[in-house]
Design a protein around this motif. Structure first.
Motif, PDB file in Angstrom:
ATOM      1  N   GLU A   1      73.378  13.040 -15.295  1.00  0.00           N
ATOM      2  CA  GLU A   1      73.211  11.851 -16.124  1.00  0.00           C
ATOM      3  C   GLU A   1      72.106  12.111 -17.142  1.00  0.00           C
ATOM      4  O   GLU A   1      71.129  12.795 -16.848  1.00  0.00           O
ATOM      5  CB  GLU A   1      72.840  10.640 -15.263  1.00  0.00           C
ATOM      6  CG  GLU A   1      73.926  10.256 -14.273  1.00  0.00           C
ATOM      7  CD  GLU A   1      73.503   9.122 -13.363  1.00  0.00           C
ATOM      8  OE1 GLU A   1      74.247   8.125 -13.333  1.00  0.00           O
ATOM      9  OE2 GLU A   1      72.463   9.240 -12.697  1.00  0.00           O
ATOM     10  N   GLY A   2      72.285  11.578 -18.334  1.00  0.00           N
ATOM     11  CA  GLY A   2      71.262  11.591 -19.371  1.00  0.00           C
ATOM     12  C   GLY A   2      70.603  12.922 -19.615  1.00  0.00           C
ATOM     13  O   GLY A   2      71.245  13.920 -19.923  1.00  0.00           O
ATOM     14  N   ALA A   3      69.290  12.935 -19.458  1.00  0.00           N
ATOM     15  CA  ALA A   3      68.484  14.114 -19.768  1.00  0.00           C
ATOM     16  C   ALA A   3      68.824  15.308 -18.881  1.00  0.00           C
ATOM     17  O   ALA A   3      68.678  16.451 -19.311  1.00  0.00           O
ATOM     18  CB  ALA A   3      66.994  13.780 -19.646  1.00  0.00           C
TER      19      ALA A   3
ATOM     20  N   GLU B   1      71.544  17.211 -20.662  1.00  0.00           N
ATOM     21  CA  GLU B   1      71.013  17.910 -21.829  1.00  0.00           C
ATOM     22  C   GLU B   1      70.220  19.152 -21.424  1.00  0.00           C
ATOM     23  O   GLU B   1      70.400  20.229 -22.006  1.00  0.00           O
ATOM     24  CB  GLU B   1      70.130  16.967 -22.645  1.00  0.00           C
ATOM     25  CG  GLU B   1      70.903  15.850 -23.319  1.00  0.00           C
ATOM     26  CD  GLU B   1      69.983  14.847 -24.007  1.00  0.00           C
ATOM     27  OE1 GLU B   1      68.884  15.245 -24.440  1.00  0.00           O
ATOM     28  OE2 GLU B   1      70.380  13.677 -24.093  1.00  0.00           O
TER      29      GLU B   1
END
Length: 167
Positions: free
Chosen positions: A25-27, A30
């Motif tokens: 999820e999210g960061a 990335e």
């Protein structure tokens, strides 16, 4: 990919599946893609359409109908001793079985390397497919797990090694 153990990031290259990341999820996504991209020299693909055969096998595994993945793997994110250990784990420890850190060290002809096997498990870029959750302590303790012990327990319960969690 949504999975019973939480969201997973699956990334591949032309050679095959290169990356499985827990808690995607999210960061976290990335960071995982950036790190893998640096190490591969190119970004892995997280394209749902191209990875459909992979997600189908993951779905079947989590449904309890798949006991052995038949995926092309890209081993580029792991080298040396860790690659030897992870390849042995993938080839030699089937669904529903477990192996000790020391046993795995012995299998790769490095009898003094039980702790290094633990480090190799922590560097596994392909958890679930390369089943580091099946590696336990020689005294029967569950050992560690980069994805968290609750995920390790869930995977071992799915494979019938541990009783299913109560809640």
């Amino acid at each position: 990919m949504d999975a019973p153990i939480g969201p997973l990031l699956l990334g591949g290259t032309e050679q095959g599946l290169a990356l499985v990341c827990f808690r995607a999820e999210g960061a976290t996504v990335e960071r995982a893609l950036e790190s893998a991209g640096r190490r591969l020299g190119r970004s892995p693909v997280a394209d749902a359409e191209r990875l459909a055969p992979v997600t189908e096998q993951f779905d079947a595994y989590f449904d309890g109908t798949l006991r052995e993945f038949s995926l092309e793997l890209d081993w580029s994110l792991v080298t040396g001793f860790a690659r030897r250990v992870l390849r042995e784990l993938a080839a030699g420890v089937p669904y529903g079985a477990v192996v000790g850190y020391q046993d795995l060290a012995d299998r790769v002809r490095e009898p003094g390397a039980a702790r290094a096997v633990g480090v190799a498990m922590g560097s596994n870029p392909l958890p679930v497919v390369v089943p580091c959750h099946r590696v336990i302590e020689s005294d029967g303790g569950i050992g560690g797990f980069g994805g968290g012990l609750e995920i390790k327990r869930s995977l071992l319960a799915l494979e019938g090694v541990l009783p299913a969690p109560l809640f």
